[in-house]
Write a protein that holds these residues in place. Structure first.
Motif, PDB file in Angstrom:
ATOM      1  N   TYR A 108      -7.432  21.018  14.841  1.00 14.58           N
ATOM      2  CA  TYR A 108      -7.627  19.639  14.389  1.00 14.58           C
ATOM      3  C   TYR A 108      -6.323  18.856  14.491  1.00 14.58           C
ATOM      4  O   TYR A 108      -5.227  19.426  14.575  1.00 14.58           O
ATOM      5  CB  TYR A 108      -8.147  19.595  12.950  1.00 14.58           C
ATOM      6  N   THR A 109      -6.464  17.542  14.488  1.00 11.85           N
ATOM      7  CA  THR A 109      -5.331  16.626  14.358  1.00 11.85           C
ATOM      8  C   THR A 109      -5.677  15.595  13.298  1.00 11.85           C
ATOM      9  O   THR A 109      -6.770  15.018  13.307  1.00 11.85           O
ATOM     10  CB  THR A 109      -5.030  15.906  15.683  1.00 11.85           C
ATOM     11  N   MET A 110      -4.756  15.371  12.373  1.00  8.26           N
ATOM     12  CA  MET A 110      -4.907  14.340  11.341  1.00  8.26           C
ATOM     13  C   MET A 110      -3.893  13.235  11.611  1.00  8.26           C
ATOM     14  O   MET A 110      -2.683  13.482  11.653  1.00  8.26           O
ATOM     15  CB  MET A 110      -4.656  14.930   9.951  1.00  8.26           C
ATOM     16  N   VAL A 111      -4.381  12.034  11.832  1.00  4.24           N
ATOM     17  CA  VAL A 111      -3.513  10.875  12.038  1.00  4.24           C
ATOM     18  C   VAL A 111      -3.581   9.992  10.804  1.00  4.24           C
ATOM     19  O   VAL A 111      -4.656   9.753  10.243  1.00  4.24           O
ATOM     20  CB  VAL A 111      -3.926  10.085  13.301  1.00  4.24           C
ATOM     21  N   ARG A 112      -2.434   9.528  10.357  1.00  6.13           N
ATOM     22  CA  ARG A 112      -2.338   8.685   9.165  1.00  6.13           C
ATOM     23  C   ARG A 112      -1.860   7.292   9.563  1.00  6.13           C
ATOM     24  O   ARG A 112      -1.122   7.114  10.536  1.00  6.13           O
ATOM     25  CB  ARG A 112      -1.377   9.301   8.145  1.00  6.13           C
ATOM     26  N   ALA A 113      -2.290   6.297   8.809  1.00  6.58           N
ATOM     27  CA  ALA A 113      -1.856   4.918   9.039  1.00  6.58           C
ATOM     28  C   ALA A 113      -1.646   4.238   7.699  1.00  6.58           C
ATOM     29  O   ALA A 113      -2.503   4.319   6.811  1.00  6.58           O
ATOM     30  CB  ALA A 113      -2.893   4.149   9.853  1.00  6.58           C
ATOM     31  N   GLU A 114      -0.508   3.607   7.532  1.00  4.73           N
ATOM     32  CA  GLU A 114      -0.227   2.837   6.325  1.00  4.73           C
ATOM     33  C   GLU A 114      -0.535   1.369   6.606  1.00  4.73           C
ATOM     34  O   GLU A 114      -0.056   0.805   7.595  1.00  4.73           O
ATOM     35  CB  GLU A 114       1.223   3.013   5.901  1.00  4.73           C
ATOM     36  N   CYS A 115      -1.339   0.765   5.759  1.00  2.00           N
ATOM     37  CA  CYS A 115      -1.709  -0.642   5.918  1.00  2.00           C
ATOM     38  C   CYS A 115      -0.645  -1.510   5.261  1.00  2.00           C
ATOM     39  O   CYS A 115      -0.495  -1.500   4.030  1.00  2.00           O
ATOM     40  CB  CYS A 115      -3.088  -0.897   5.303  1.00  2.00           C
ATOM     41  N   GLY A 116       0.110  -2.225   6.078  1.00  3.42           N
ATOM     42  CA  GLY A 116       1.253  -2.968   5.584  1.00  3.42           C
ATOM     43  C   GLY A 116       0.958  -4.420   5.259  1.00  3.42           C
ATOM     44  O   GLY A 116      -0.205  -4.844   5.158  1.00  3.42           O
ATOM     45  N   PRO A 117       2.014  -5.220   5.094  1.00  2.79           N
ATOM     46  CA  PRO A 117       1.862  -6.640   4.783  1.00  2.79           C
ATOM     47  C   PRO A 117       0.997  -7.347   5.822  1.00  2.79           C
ATOM     48  O   PRO A 117       1.072  -7.065   7.017  1.00  2.79           O
ATOM     49  CB  PRO A 117       3.308  -7.159   4.820  1.00  2.79           C
ATOM     50  N   GLY A 118       0.177  -8.265   5.357  1.00  4.42           N
ATOM     51  CA  GLY A 118      -0.724  -8.991   6.238  1.00  4.42           C
ATOM     52  C   GLY A 118      -2.067  -8.336   6.397  1.00  4.42           C
ATOM     53  O   GLY A 118      -2.946  -8.877   7.078  1.00  4.42           O
ATOM     54  N   SER A 119      -2.254  -7.170   5.767  1.00  6.07           N
ATOM     55  CA  SER A 119      -3.552  -6.495   5.855  1.00  6.07           C
ATOM     56  C   SER A 119      -4.589  -7.237   5.025  1.00  6.07           C
ATOM     57  O   SER A 119      -4.266  -7.955   4.070  1.00  6.07           O
ATOM     58  CB  SER A 119      -3.446  -5.055   5.348  1.00  6.07           C
ATOM     59  N   ARG A 120      -5.842  -7.073   5.392  1.00 12.49           N
ATOM     60  CA  ARG A 120      -6.941  -7.664   4.639  1.00 12.49           C
ATOM     61  C   ARG A 120      -6.932  -7.112   3.207  1.00 12.49           C
ATOM     62  O   ARG A 120      -6.557  -5.958   2.975  1.00 12.49           O
ATOM     63  CB  ARG A 120      -8.253  -7.339   5.331  1.00 12.49           C
ATOM     64  N   ALA A 121      -7.339  -7.942   2.261  1.00  9.26           N
ATOM     65  CA  ALA A 121      -7.300  -7.532   0.861  1.00  9.26           C
ATOM     66  C   ALA A 121      -8.156  -6.307   0.584  1.00  9.26           C
ATOM     67  O   ALA A 121      -7.868  -5.519  -0.323  1.00  9.26           O
ATOM     68  CB  ALA A 121      -7.748  -8.689  -0.038  1.00  9.26           C
ATOM     69  N   THR A 122      -9.199  -6.106   1.381  1.00  5.86           N
ATOM     70  CA  THR A 122     -10.097  -4.966   1.176  1.00  5.86           C
ATOM     71  C   THR A 122      -9.622  -3.697   1.874  1.00  5.86           C
ATOM     72  O   THR A 122     -10.227  -2.635   1.696  1.00  5.86           O
ATOM     73  CB  THR A 122     -11.501  -5.312   1.687  1.00  5.86           C
ATOM     74  N   ALA A 123      -8.561  -3.796   2.674  1.00  3.68           N
ATOM     75  CA  ALA A 123      -8.065  -2.616   3.390  1.00  3.68           C
ATOM     76  C   ALA A 123      -7.370  -1.677   2.411  1.00  3.68           C
ATOM     77  O   ALA A 123      -6.693  -2.122   1.480  1.00  3.68           O
ATOM     78  CB  ALA A 123      -7.098  -3.027   4.493  1.00  3.68           C
ATOM     79  N   PRO A 124      -7.517  -0.366   2.597  1.00  5.62           N
ATOM     80  CA  PRO A 124      -6.816   0.579   1.722  1.00  5.62           C
ATOM     81  C   PRO A 124      -5.331   0.602   2.039  1.00  5.62           C
ATOM     82  O   PRO A 124      -4.885   0.080   3.073  1.00  5.62           O
ATOM     83  CB  PRO A 124      -7.479   1.914   2.051  1.00  5.62           C
ATOM     84  N   ARG A 125      -4.570   1.213   1.176  1.00  4.14           N
ATOM     85  CA  ARG A 125      -3.135   1.342   1.439  1.00  4.14           C
ATOM     86  C   ARG A 125      -2.866   2.379   2.519  1.00  4.14           C
ATOM     87  O   ARG A 125      -1.901   2.281   3.275  1.00  4.14           O
ATOM     88  CB  ARG A 125      -2.413   1.729   0.146  1.00  4.14           C
ATOM     89  N   LEU A 126      -3.757   3.376   2.606  1.00  2.00           N
ATOM     90  CA  LEU A 126      -3.507   4.501   3.489  1.00  2.00           C
ATOM     91  C   LEU A 126      -4.800   4.972   4.133  1.00  2.00           C
ATOM     92  O   LEU A 126      -5.840   5.039   3.468  1.00  2.00           O
ATOM     93  CB  LEU A 126      -2.885   5.644   2.680  1.00  2.00           C
ATOM     94  N   LEU A 127      -4.751   5.311   5.425  1.00  2.00           N
ATOM     95  CA  LEU A 127      -5.887   5.855   6.159  1.00  2.00           C
ATOM     96  C   LEU A 127      -5.556   7.256   6.671  1.00  2.00           C
ATOM     97  O   LEU A 127      -4.430   7.506   7.126  1.00  2.00           O
ATOM     98  CB  LEU A 127      -6.233   4.984   7.366  1.00  2.00           C
ATOM     99  N   HIS A 128      -6.540   8.137   6.614  1.00  3.98           N
ATOM    100  CA  HIS A 128      -6.455   9.449   7.263  1.00  3.98           C
ATOM    101  C   HIS A 128      -7.652   9.592   8.202  1.00  3.98           C
ATOM    102  O   HIS A 128      -8.801   9.439   7.772  1.00  3.98           O
ATOM    103  CB  HIS A 128      -6.507  10.581   6.236  1.00  3.98           C
ATOM    104  N   VAL A 129      -7.400   9.892   9.466  1.00  5.23           N
ATOM    105  CA  VAL A 129      -8.469  10.103  10.447  1.00  5.23           C
ATOM    106  C   VAL A 129      -8.257  11.466  11.093  1.00  5.23           C
ATOM    107  O   VAL A 129      -7.197  11.718  11.681  1.00  5.23           O
ATOM    108  CB  VAL A 129      -8.475   8.996  11.514  1.00  5.23           C
TER     109      VAL A 129
END
Length: 415
Positions: free
Chosen positions: A162-183
């Motif tokens: 498997y591979t786990m990719v992470r993304a941090e939602c920074g400034p300018g993100s939509r208000a409903t976006a989480p702070r952190l994503l794991h895919v």
């Protein structure tokens, strides 16, 4: 040319034309089936993956299908879902192929969940046939080996399937976006090739980019490392030779085989240390024979509680940094509990400390098999915990380090 030869030539010609037409029909039929399979993959995974990339896994295929369960389909409006895809080798046949899962940080469930129970056990205790206990259970972490960092680690981590990719939602993100994503892109079959490991990494990164764009998560993903991903190790090695994320143990304890008659770990599985790595772990375990000797010295009533042919003693350290630290928790008494950065605490087999590293919160944990936790005296557990946290916080230049009190290392039922 005689009449017989003419007739033979005609039948041969017509046969060739027929075979050509049949081959063409098969080609068209295969193309139709592959197109249908790609549509099923795209629908089930909510258009987050390249269906062609998925169908190139496991040596490539013409036909694939998706799980028909609603729970196995991704809905990007619900950031805790997955899609499951199967290879179709023949009519009425399916075999495991691929799963994509997406998760976002939330206030209701920890994204980084520490399983200090059977789900967190790194070792299978049965042989390949699922019948008998293995002779040397802790030789190979065949259930949950330590994940390896993708490059410097900020992009995520991977293992052989498997591979786990992470993304941090920074400034300018939509208000409903989480702070952190794991895919996570996972192969649902054994013996994953180097080419498929690389393909899973591309699928996971591409899916993360598409998901982030769709939900309004402003982020910038690092590129994948150049070249193929090396095979992730799963075999433990002698603790005295430990380096990387387990180097702290070799420096402090590798010269000591036991404490008060109880064995210390003599095997480790480390990962490379990266200053930017947001998650870093170390697996430590005791060889079967020292464990059996320790169990044999227990009083009879205590010994009856532990089957030495099934028990295995291990412990694991994991530190989370930055946004990963804000999403750490564990399951206790059937409920998810968050570990709040800046706090310290424990349950029977889990202890945690906190610090501030590069201006960001960090959570440092040690957890283990409960029989091993109960076998060690409180002072030994405290010494192990402090040695680990002292080392990683010094190496990372962390400040504001907080430890659990000595009373938190007391046993509920010491063996």
């Amino acid at each position: 040319m005689g009449t017989g030869w003419i007739r033979l030539w005609r039948w041969t010609a017509w046969g060739g034309i027929g075979l050509s037409l049949y081959a063409g029909w098969l080609t068209v039929d295969d193309a139709r089936d592959r197109a249908s399979s790609e549509r099923k993959i795209s629908t089930a995974c909510d258009r987050l993956v390249s269906p062609a990339e998925v169908m190139d896994l496991r040596g490539g295929m013409i036909r694939a299908t998706a799980s028909t369960y609603d729970a196995d389909r991704i809905d990007t409006h619900k950031l805790s879902s997955s899609c499951t895809i199967y290879k179709v080798p023949g009519p009425g046949q399916t075999v495991g192929l691929f799963t994509l899962s997406v998760r976002g940080s939330s206030a209701s469930e920890p994204l980084n969940k520490i399983y200090n129970d059977i789900l967190g056990d790194p070792f299978y205790d049965l042989d390949a046939g699922g019948r008998n206990a293995k002779r040397d259970i802790t030789a190979v972490a065949d259930r949950r080996p330590e994940p390896q960092p993708l490059g410097v680690g900020t992009l995520g981590w991977y293992n052989n399937w498997y591979t786990m990719v992470r993304a941090e939602c920074g400034p300018g993100s939509r208000a409903t976006a989480p702070r952190l994503l794991h895919v996570m892109a996972r192969a649902d079959y054994e013996d994953v090739s180097a080419a498929d490991r690389q393909r899973l990494a591309r699928i996971a990164r591409s899916a993360t980019e598409r998901l982030a764009s769709r939900i309004g998560c402003r982020t910038r993903l690092p590129a994948l490392p150049d070249g193929s991903l090396p095979e992730a190790p799963s075999a433990l090695r002698p603790a005295r030779a430990a380096g990387g994320s387990c180097g702290w143990f070799a420096r402090r304890f590798a010269g000591r085989a036991q404490v008060q008659g109880k064995p210390l770990p003599d095997r480790v599985l480390e990962v490379p240390t990266r200053s930017a790595n947001p998650v870093e772990g170390c697996l430590l375990a005791v060889s079967p024979e020292p464990m059996r000797q320790a169990i044999s010295r227990l009083p009879e009533k205590k010994r009856e509680l532990v089957r030495s042919d099934l028990t295995h003693w291990w412990m694991r350290t994991v530190s989370h940094f930055g946004s990963e630290a804000a999403a750490v928790g564990f399951r206790d008494l059937g409920k998810d509990q968050f570990i709040k950065p800046g706090t310290v605490g424990h349950n029977r087999t889990l202890w945690w400390a906190s610090s501030v590293c590069a201006g960001q919160p960090a959570v440092h944990t040690v957890f283990s098999d409960f029989t091993y936790a109960d076998s060690l005296d409180p002072q030994t557990r405290s010494d192990l915990f402090h040695a680990y946290v002292d080392d990683i916080t010094k190496r990372r230049g962390c400040t504001h380090v907080k430890y659990p009190a000595m009373k938190d290392f007391q046993n509920l039922d010491t063996f």
